[in-house]
Design a protein around this motif. Sequence first.
Motif, short mmCIF file in Angstrom:
data_model
loop_
_atom_site.label_atom_id
_atom_site.label_comp_id
_atom_site.label_asym_id
_atom_site.label_seq_id
_atom_site.Cartn_x
_atom_site.Cartn_y
_atom_site.Cartn_z
N ASP A 46 1.15 -1.18 0.43
CA ASP A 46 -0.25 -0.38 -0.11
C ASP A 46 0.23 1.03 0.17
OD1 ASP A 46 -2.63 1.06 -0.11
OD2 ASP A 46 -2.89 1.26 2.08
N ARG A 47 1.50 1.52 -0.93
CA ARG A 47 2.43 2.66 -1.51
C ARG A 47 2.90 2.61 -3.18
NH1 ARG A 47 7.38 2.38 3.56
NH2 ARG A 47 6.25 2.06 5.46
N HIS A 48 2.88 4.17 -3.07
CA HIS A 48 2.36 4.28 -4.18
C HIS A 48 3.31 5.34 -5.39
CE1 HIS A 48 -1.95 2.94 -2.47
NE2 HIS A 48 -2.22 2.86 -3.68
N SER A 49 3.39 5.41 -6.69
CA SER A 49 3.26 6.29 -7.61
C SER A 49 2.41 6.90 -7.89
CB SER A 49 4.03 5.31 -8.69
OG SER A 49 4.58 5.99 -9.69
N TRP A 50 2.50 8.45 -8.19
CA TRP A 50 1.18 9.45 -8.66
C TRP A 50 1.93 9.72 -9.70
CZ3 TRP A 50 2.20 8.50 -3.25
CH2 TRP A 50 0.66 8.15 -3.10
N ARG A 51 1.24 9.86 -11.43
CA ARG A 51 2.10 11.10 -12.37
C ARG A 51 0.74 12.40 -12.20
NH1 ARG A 51 5.99 9.67 -11.21
NH2 ARG A 51 7.66 9.11 -12.55
N PRO A 63 4.37 17.76 -24.06
CA PRO A 63 5.45 17.77 -22.33
C PRO A 63 5.54 16.74 -21.79
CG PRO A 63 3.26 18.74 -22.48
CD PRO A 63 3.26 18.65 -23.70
N LEU A 64 6.55 16.45 -21.82
CA LEU A 64 6.68 14.90 -21.63
C LEU A 64 6.72 14.37 -20.31
CD1 LEU A 64 9.93 14.12 -24.10
CD2 LEU A 64 7.58 13.47 -24.06
N PRO A 65 6.75 13.87 -19.10
CA PRO A 65 6.29 13.15 -18.08
C PRO A 65 8.01 13.70 -17.20
CG PRO A 65 5.90 11.25 -19.47
CD PRO A 65 6.20 12.52 -19.98
N PRO A 66 8.19 13.63 -16.07
CA PRO A 66 9.53 13.39 -15.55
C PRO A 66 9.79 11.59 -15.55
CG PRO A 66 8.08 13.66 -13.95
CD PRO A 66 6.33 13.49 -15.01
N GLY A 67 11.07 11.72 -16.16
CA GLY A 67 12.07 9.83 -15.98
C GLY A 67 11.69 9.21 -17.70
N GLU A 68 12.98 9.25 -17.78
CA GLU A 68 13.38 8.25 -18.86
C GLU A 68 12.20 7.55 -19.68
OE1 GLU A 68 16.34 5.98 -21.56
OE2 GLU A 68 17.19 6.56 -19.63
N LYS A 69 11.96 6.23 -18.76
CA LYS A 69 11.03 5.20 -19.06
C LYS A 69 9.96 6.03 -19.45
CE LYS A 69 13.29 1.62 -17.01
NZ LYS A 69 13.43 0.27 -16.45
N PRO A 87 -0.58 21.90 -24.86
CA PRO A 87 0.31 21.73 -23.38
C PRO A 87 -0.41 21.60 -22.44
CG PRO A 87 -0.13 23.52 -25.48
CD PRO A 87 -1.11 22.12 -25.48
N GLY A 88 0.88 21.54 -21.48
CA GLY A 88 0.48 21.21 -20.35
C GLY A 88 1.73 21.06 -18.98
N ARG A 89 1.72 20.42 -18.22
CA ARG A 89 3.01 20.59 -17.04
C ARG A 89 2.93 19.40 -16.50
NH1 ARG A 89 5.32 24.86 -17.69
NH2 ARG A 89 4.32 27.34 -17.84
N TRP A 90 3.54 18.22 -16.14
CA TRP A 90 3.64 16.84 -15.60
C TRP A 90 4.51 17.48 -14.57
CZ3 TRP A 90 1.56 12.60 -17.16
CH2 TRP A 90 1.35 11.78 -18.23
N SER A 91 3.46 16.61 -13.13
CA SER A 91 4.26 16.29 -12.12
C SER A 91 4.65 15.36 -11.71
CB SER A 91 3.68 17.64 -11.08
OG SER A 91 2.38 17.17 -11.20
N ALA A 92 5.11 14.51 -10.59
CA ALA A 92 4.80 13.55 -10.42
C ALA A 92 5.68 12.88 -8.37
CB ALA A 92 6.28 12.23 -10.66
#
Length: 296
Positions: A46-51, A63-69, A87-92
């Motif tokens: 019960d631990r997670h990754s968010w985009r 725009p590209l999300p953070p992280g090469e993969k 157009p927009g912005r990613w965060s993680a």
Amino acid sequence: MPIQPDGRPPPRVFSGVCHGTLGELFQGPLQRAGEPDIALVSFPVDRHSWRYFAPDPEGPPDPLPPGEKSARAAGLFLGHYGLTLPPGRWSAHSDLRVGVGMASSTADIVATLRCLFRLFRLPCDLRVVVGVLSAIERADSVFLDEFALYLSGRHRLERRLGTAVGFHTAFVTEAGTVDTAAVTPLLMRHYRRRATEYERCLTDLLKGFSAADPAAVARAATTSAVLSQEVLPKATFEAVLAHREEFGADGVFVAHTGCLVGYLFARRPSPSLKGGLSEFFHSLGHQCSFAQGGYG
């Protein structure tokens, strides 16, 4: 709706979330077409990754999300559907440590894809998810919300194992990281030497899942961890295994190609037991963590 300082309404934010793992309850060979493949029963945590993606006319184009993969996953998704990001912005954000056996990169990819499905109002298609993962890396089954027996190299679901089993855990993360691709040849040689033991272990594990018996699953997970110790040893493993009965743990688990070692409890440890576990792991030079794994 709140207004930004320049008078514009804030952009809507789209999100994607994916859980990680605490290593595996099983990692070993599964015979297919005469050659063993690496099979996993990942241990969801019960631990997670968010985009997050916020469309914004004044944001960067393409725009590209953070992280090469994650960026590669976005490109594959957009190419598959013939779409273009506005157009927009990613965060993680992520709760998952990198390179220790928590499936952080796979969870990042899946979270990115889920965010894109929401952004473009498309149903989440597991075939697309698996196709993107298979183009990027060997992966596990974090895109499923249940236990599964999964061929990590072939990206093939062998058997769904349901959601009837869950555990409380106490674990530590040893120093260092493991390059899964680099150790694969070493693992395959070990699997060939110990094929009979792995086959018996997997049979016992699957029986435990079929019976929704966490104690049986924990015993098989311990066997898998002991076998893993022969090829990718953990510095604290022998001490952890030796004190299992003292702490009343149902089993021991590891990240087979990672740095996690810990105990499985079918029942939630009491505060006093958590204190004892923390003292024990501290004596080994590590900070103890507690988390709920699986379902049940």
